[in-house]
Design an enzyme around this catalytic site. Structure first.
Site, PDB file in Angstrom:
ATOM      1  N   HIS A 101    -120.986  16.563  47.393  1.00 54.41           N
ATOM      2  CA  HIS A 101    -120.235  15.444  46.721  1.00 54.41           C
ATOM      3  C   HIS A 101    -119.172  15.749  45.686  1.00 54.41           C
ATOM      4  O   HIS A 101    -118.240  14.959  45.289  1.00 54.41           O
ATOM      5  CB  HIS A 101    -121.013  14.185  46.526  1.00 54.41           C
ATOM      6  N   HIS A 144    -126.369  12.220  53.887  1.00 55.48           N
ATOM      7  CA  HIS A 144    -125.203  11.845  53.222  1.00 55.48           C
ATOM      8  C   HIS A 144    -123.866  12.799  53.665  1.00 55.48           C
ATOM      9  O   HIS A 144    -124.359  14.048  53.758  1.00 55.48           O
ATOM     10  CB  HIS A 144    -125.314  12.033  51.723  1.00 55.48           C
TER      11      HIS A 144
END
Length: 301
Positions: A114, A154
């Site tokens: 991320h 994710h």
């Protein structure tokens, strides 16, 4: 030894960072490391020692402002620990590149996929370990085409952003769209020269081995074989596993072995065995440990 699988782990990864009630804890790696060292697999693995890295490796993808922000916002101890996560993936790449091991797994934390250039922690991530490794392979070690396979629950929005218009990096991600960071739409396929080199596969809650293996076989396999990567990186997140505390997929340990086999077959059909896998998420401790063992066993076959 060049037929063995390498493993990176260091005590620095047991550095506490988040508050004690946060899911990203040192216990994740302590439990996984214990499972590995008490497994019969351990005696067949080659340990790869950690080295310190300079800022120049971080700057392969990160801005000076981001690098300074991590140090200034979180202090030197955390800065050193976050850099160690990057270093763990880079020493694994070096070992595979030099033929010291056939492939390698970097048991590192914090996760990285991320992280972009916000100057702060984003989704538990400080530096984008795998994105830096991709550029390191290209700029320092001379590889041209890098495949990044991300099976974390994710979406790796940071990784996608770094390579979105770049045809030299093929990014493939399976994830749940509605979960953090709510990116990774299938219509996001890359831009400019990079169009078609970004593949997002959105899976629903309850997706298990069958669904993810189908995505790998029907979407990753043809694209990757056409791309012919020189080196493959895996963002190995085990929060896509059944019973994870932050995910709702039902992938089993056998599922991870099968996904690993598919990635290995892509490597072999591209003329090599160069794979470095790096830990991303995974928050159910016994599940994380058994998922990693299954993945390692498949890398070692």
């Amino acid at each position: 030894d060049r037929h063995r699988t390498g493993l990176v782990f260091d005590e620095i990864f047991l550095t506490p960072f988040f508050p004690p009630d946060h899911p990203e804890q040192p216990s994740r790696l302590a439990v996984a490391w214990h499972a590995i060292t008490t497994s019969p697999l351990y005696h067949q693995i080659r340990r790869i020692p950690l080295k310190r890295i300079s800022g120049s490796e971080l700057r392969l993808v990160h801005t000076s402002a981001h690098i300074a922000g991590i140090r200034d916002n979180y202090g030197p101890v955390i800065d050193r620990y976050a850099r160690a996560g990057v270093a763990g993936v880079l020493v694994a790449c070096d070992a595979v590149h030099r033929g010291r091991v056939r492939n390698a797994f970097a048991l590192v934390r914090p996760p990285g996929h991320h992280a972009h250039n916000a100057g702060e922690v984003v989704g538990f991530c400080l530096f984008n370990n795998v994105a830096i490794a991709a550029r390191y392979l290209q700029r320092r070690l001379g590889y041209r085409r890098i495949l990044i396979v991300d099976w974390d629950f994710h979406h790796g929005d940071g990784t996608e952003a770094f390579f979105y218009d770049d045809p030299s990096v093929l990014y493939f991600s399976t994830h749940r769209l509605e979960s953090y960071p709510r990116t990774g739409y299938p219509e996001r396929r890359g831009a400019g020269a990079g169009l078609g080199y970004n593949i997002n596969v959105a899976l629903e809650c309850g997706a298990g081995d069958r669904e993810i293996i189908e995505a790998f076989e029907t979407q990753l396999m043809p694209a990757a074989l056409h791309f012919k990567p020189d080196f493959i990186l895996i963002s190995a997140g085990f929060d896509s596993r059944i019973d994870d505390t932050l995910g709702c997929f039902d992938i089993t340990d056998q599922g991870y072995a099968d996904l690993t086999d598919i990635v290995r077959s892509i490597a072999r059909r591209s003329g090599h065995e160069r794979i470095v896998s790096a830990l991303e998420g995974g928050y159910n401790l016994p599940g994380l440990a058994s998922g990693i063992l299954s993945h390692l066993q498949a890398l070692m076959k």
